[in-house]
Design a protein around this motif. Structure first.
Motif, PDB file in Angstrom:
ATOM      1  N   ASN A  41       0.823  -1.219   0.000  1.00 31.05           N
ATOM      2  CA  ASN A  41       0.000   0.000   0.000  1.00 31.05           C
ATOM      3  C   ASN A  41       0.853   1.265   0.000  1.00 31.05           C
ATOM      4  N   GLY A  42       1.926   1.249   0.756  1.00 33.79           N
ATOM      5  CA  GLY A  42       2.849   2.388   0.757  1.00 33.79           C
ATOM      6  C   GLY A  42       3.512   2.558  -0.603  1.00 33.79           C
ATOM      7  N   ALA A  43       3.799   1.441  -1.251  1.00 36.19           N
ATOM      8  CA  ALA A  43       4.403   1.486  -2.582  1.00 36.19           C
ATOM      9  C   ALA A  43       3.430   2.109  -3.580  1.00 36.19           C
ATOM     10  N   VAL A  44       2.150   1.745  -3.481  1.00 27.60           N
ATOM     11  CA  VAL A  44       1.143   2.333  -4.369  1.00 27.60           C
ATOM     12  C   VAL A  44       1.081   3.849  -4.170  1.00 27.60           C
ATOM     13  N   LYS A  45       1.118   4.275  -2.914  1.00 28.39           N
ATOM     14  CA  LYS A  45       1.065   5.715  -2.640  1.00 28.39           C
ATOM     15  C   LYS A  45       2.223   6.453  -3.308  1.00 28.39           C
ATOM     16  N   ALA A  46       3.426   5.879  -3.134  1.00 26.39           N
ATOM     17  CA  ALA A  46       4.622   6.532  -3.678  1.00 26.39           C
ATOM     18  C   ALA A  46       4.581   6.549  -5.207  1.00 26.39           C
ATOM     19  N   ILE A  47       4.207   5.403  -5.776  1.00 21.43           N
ATOM     20  CA  ILE A  47       4.220   5.303  -7.236  1.00 21.43           C
ATOM     21  C   ILE A  47       3.130   6.163  -7.860  1.00 21.43           C
ATOM     22  N   THR A  48       1.981   6.204  -7.231  1.00 21.01           N
ATOM     23  CA  THR A  48       0.899   7.044  -7.742  1.00 21.01           C
ATOM     24  C   THR A  48       1.365   8.502  -7.810  1.00 21.01           C
ATOM     25  N   SER A  49       2.070   8.926  -6.769  1.00 21.45           N
ATOM     26  CA  SER A  49       2.584  10.293  -6.744  1.00 21.45           C
ATOM     27  C   SER A  49       3.614  10.508  -7.862  1.00 21.45           C
ATOM     28  N   LEU A  50       4.530   9.589  -8.012  1.00 19.69           N
ATOM     29  CA  LEU A  50       5.568   9.745  -9.046  1.00 19.69           C
ATOM     30  C   LEU A  50       4.964   9.673 -10.449  1.00 19.69           C
ATOM     31  N   GLN A  51       3.956   8.809 -10.624  1.00 16.23           N
ATOM     32  CA  GLN A  51       3.302   8.716 -11.932  1.00 16.23           C
ATOM     33  C   GLN A  51       2.646  10.046 -12.285  1.00 16.23           C
ATOM     34  N   GLN A  52       1.897  10.602 -11.314  1.00 17.24           N
ATOM     35  CA  GLN A  52       1.188  11.860 -11.588  1.00 17.24           C
ATOM     36  C   GLN A  52       2.152  12.996 -11.883  1.00 17.24           C
ATOM     37  N   ASP A 146      20.955  -4.850 -15.284  1.00 13.37           N
ATOM     38  CA  ASP A 146      22.081  -4.880 -16.227  1.00 13.37           C
ATOM     39  C   ASP A 146      21.873  -3.966 -17.433  1.00 13.37           C
ATOM     40  N   GLU A 147      20.632  -3.896 -17.910  1.00 20.58           N
ATOM     41  CA  GLU A 147      20.391  -3.143 -19.148  1.00 20.58           C
ATOM     42  C   GLU A 147      20.300  -1.628 -18.930  1.00 20.58           C
ATOM     43  N   PHE A 148      20.380  -1.175 -17.681  1.00 19.39           N
ATOM     44  CA  PHE A 148      20.167   0.247 -17.404  1.00 19.39           C
ATOM     45  C   PHE A 148      21.458   0.968 -17.009  1.00 19.39           C
ATOM     46  N   GLU A 149      21.443   2.286 -17.258  1.00 18.16           N
ATOM     47  CA  GLU A 149      22.593   3.123 -16.887  1.00 18.16           C
ATOM     48  C   GLU A 149      22.291   4.058 -15.718  1.00 18.16           C
ATOM     49  N   TYR A 150      21.016   4.383 -15.548  1.00 13.37           N
ATOM     50  CA  TYR A 150      20.622   5.288 -14.456  1.00 13.37           C
ATOM     51  C   TYR A 150      19.450   4.678 -13.694  1.00 13.37           C
ATOM     52  N   TYR A 151      19.305   5.104 -12.452  1.00 15.60           N
ATOM     53  CA  TYR A 151      18.152   4.649 -11.677  1.00 15.60           C
ATOM     54  C   TYR A 151      17.646   5.802 -10.816  1.00 15.60           C
ATOM     55  N   TRP A 152      16.400   5.676 -10.467  1.00 10.87           N
ATOM     56  CA  TRP A 152      15.756   6.605  -9.521  1.00 10.87           C
ATOM     57  C   TRP A 152      15.277   5.746  -8.375  1.00 10.87           C
ATOM     58  N   ARG A 153      15.845   5.937  -7.204  1.00  9.12           N
ATOM     59  CA  ARG A 153      15.424   5.145  -6.052  1.00  9.12           C
ATOM     60  C   ARG A 153      14.175   5.764  -5.428  1.00  9.12           C
ATOM     61  N   VAL A 154      13.181   4.922  -5.241  1.00  6.30           N
ATOM     62  CA  VAL A 154      11.921   5.348  -4.636  1.00  6.30           C
ATOM     63  C   VAL A 154      11.586   4.364  -3.527  1.00  6.30           C
ATOM     64  N   GLU A 155      11.101   4.890  -2.415  1.00  2.52           N
ATOM     65  CA  GLU A 155      10.690   4.032  -1.303  1.00  2.52           C
ATOM     66  C   GLU A 155       9.177   4.111  -1.098  1.00  2.52           C
ATOM     67  N   PRO A 156       8.593   3.073  -0.530  1.00  2.00           N
ATOM     68  CA  PRO A 156       7.187   3.140  -0.159  1.00  2.00           C
ATOM     69  C   PRO A 156       6.921   4.392   0.697  1.00  2.00           C
ATOM     70  N   ASP A 157       5.755   4.994   0.497  1.00  3.72           N
ATOM     71  CA  ASP A 157       5.260   6.108   1.310  1.00  3.72           C
ATOM     72  C   ASP A 157       5.900   7.466   1.056  1.00  3.72           C
ATOM     73  N   VAL A 158       6.839   7.566   0.114  1.00  2.31           N
ATOM     74  CA  VAL A 158       7.352   8.906  -0.174  1.00  2.31           C
ATOM     75  C   VAL A 158       6.341   9.642  -1.061  1.00  2.31           C
ATOM     76  N   GLN A 159       6.489  10.968  -1.126  1.00  2.00           N
ATOM     77  CA  GLN A 159       5.605  11.788  -1.951  1.00  2.00           C
ATOM     78  C   GLN A 159       6.429  12.781  -2.756  1.00  2.00           C
ATOM     79  N   PHE A 160       5.924  13.115  -3.930  1.00  2.76           N
ATOM     80  CA  PHE A 160       6.573  14.123  -4.776  1.00  2.76           C
ATOM     81  C   PHE A 160       5.658  15.328  -4.857  1.00  2.76           C
ATOM     82  N   HIS A 161       6.189  16.496  -4.500  1.00  2.01           N
ATOM     83  CA  HIS A 161       5.358  17.686  -4.329  1.00  2.01           C
ATOM     84  C   HIS A 161       5.161  18.505  -5.595  1.00  2.01           C
ATOM     85  N   CYS A 162       6.016  18.313  -6.587  1.00  4.73           N
ATOM     86  CA  CYS A 162       5.994  19.219  -7.744  1.00  4.73           C
ATOM     87  C   CYS A 162       5.867  18.441  -9.047  1.00  4.73           C
TER      88      CYS A 162
END
Ligand code: GDP
Ligand code: MN
Length: 348
Positions: A41-52, A146-162
């Motif tokens: 559930n915390g993961a959904v919250k964080a991802i929903t925010s990042l998706q939006q 292996d196939e990636f060069e960059y990553y964005w670390r996201v944790e459950p329950d974080v929020q993105f404000h902008c």
């Protein structure tokens, strides 16, 4: 089209996103989350925010990692939260989440008990130590990355404000940035009593792996001393190749041999921070001023920048940057990164 970039298929962009600009080519990057099934559930919250805020327009893939197999509930919830992204679910190999043979597990147990008595945060937790060690030295070696060069670390329950109109991965690539952060602060010394001593021994034994024009003056005022400043690594936009480098690999192996992930409680935040500051020039480390972010209990909120006010839903009074417990003002003093970064990140 530049080498190494793939175009986002036009038909996968959701049609009702009319306020958003057309997406630019994607770079080889993934959003990475370490989580347990119980974090769904915390993961959904964080991802929903990042998706939006960002990824509904770019559809970057997600990589979920877990020391136990993800269950169907977790997977279904992630699919609903990011329906247009490729989702990869990875099991962490046992060798990356267990005791190396040189660790004295009895000694580790005694250390946990002592830390519990001193009320050190997560001081008595065994899984937390495996997690910190995994994030320090193993996640970027997972075959799914292996196939990636960059990553964005996201944790459950974080929020993105902008809203994030431009692609931070692309910004990293085009500006030769290898590590990006939003919040920095001081580490609890009880968790890392010998980390600096061990780091100094490493530097003495491997002087050529440390670059001379490095960023270490941000976290060390004199060679004898670590001032405890670190990037808060629950947010990271960074290069996987930074951690895959010979210099960082040697550094991690040296720390791992010393045993402090288990005999103390070394966090991946100070380990990544010291590693990055040792290997990189300050210009290769980026303060993502435009990315409003919350991980309890701290916010990064850039609404004191008028240009961003209509993109952000957060209160500038909550912004942690100038708090006495933040190390970001020290970063500004040494390397800049306030208004200049706001402008730089707007350019695609
Ligand atoms: P804090 O931010 O330091 O309080 O630590 P968290 O509890 O947020 O853990 C950091 C990250 O590791 C989060 O993404 C958690 O979901 C994840 N995590 C923590 N412990 C475990 C664990 O035992 N197993 C797995 N799979 N993930 C974990
Ligand atoms: Mn956390």
């Amino acid at each position: 089209q530049k080498a190494g970039l793939t175009l986002v298929p036009v038909d996968s962009v959701s049609a009702n996103n009319t306020k958003d600009p057309a997406p630019t080519p994607r770079v080889k990057a993934a959003i990475v989350m370490l989580a347990r099934n119980g974090d769904a559930n915390g993961a959904v919250k964080a991802i929903t925010s990042l998706q939006q805020r960002f990824n509904d327009r770019y559809h970057y893939p997600y990589v979920f990692l877990n020391d136990k197999p993800f269950d169907d509930n977790f997977k279904a919830k992630m699919r609903d939260a990011a329906p247009h992204s490729e989702l990869l679910f990875g099991l962490i190999p046992r060798e990356h989440w267990s005791y190396p043979d040189w660790i004295d597990q009895e000694k580790a147990k005694v250390a946990r008990k002592e830390m519990r008595e001193k009320n050190v945060i997560y001081g008595d937790s065994e899984p937390y130590r495996h997690m910190c060690r995994y994030n320090s030295g193993f996640f970027y070696r997972h075959p799914l990355l292996d196939e990636f060069e960059y990553y964005w670390r996201v944790e459950p329950d974080v929020q993105f404000h902008c809203d994030i109109p431009n692609d931070p991965f692309r910004f990293m690539q085009e500006n030769n940035k290898l590590y990006g952060f939003t919040i920095s602060l001081y580490e609890y010394i009880e968790t890392i009593p010998t980390l600096w001593k061990t780091t100094r021994e490493f530097i003495k034994e491997h002087p050529t792996l440390v670059r001379s024009d490095n960023a270490m003056r941000w976290l060390s005022d004199s060679p004898e001393q670590y001032n405890r400043c670190h990037f808060w690594s629950n947010f990271e936009i960074a290069s996987l190749n930074l951690w895959r480098s010979k210099a960082y690999t040697e550094y991690f192996n040296y720390l791992d041999k010393a045993g402090g992930f288990f005999y103390e409680r070394w966090g991946d935040a100070p380990v990544h921070s010291i590693g990055a500051a040792m290997i990189l020039k300050p210009e290769q480390i980026h303060f993502f001023n435009n990315i409003g972010y919350y991980h309890g209990p701290f916010h990064h909120c850039p609404v004191d920048q008028p240009a961003l006010a209509d993109l952000c839903q957060c209160d500038g009074a909550d912004n942690f940057d100038m708090n006495g417990y933040s190390c970001t003002s020290k970063w500004f003093k040494l390397f800049g990164g306030g208004q200049a970064n706001i402008e730089a990140e707007k350019v695609r």
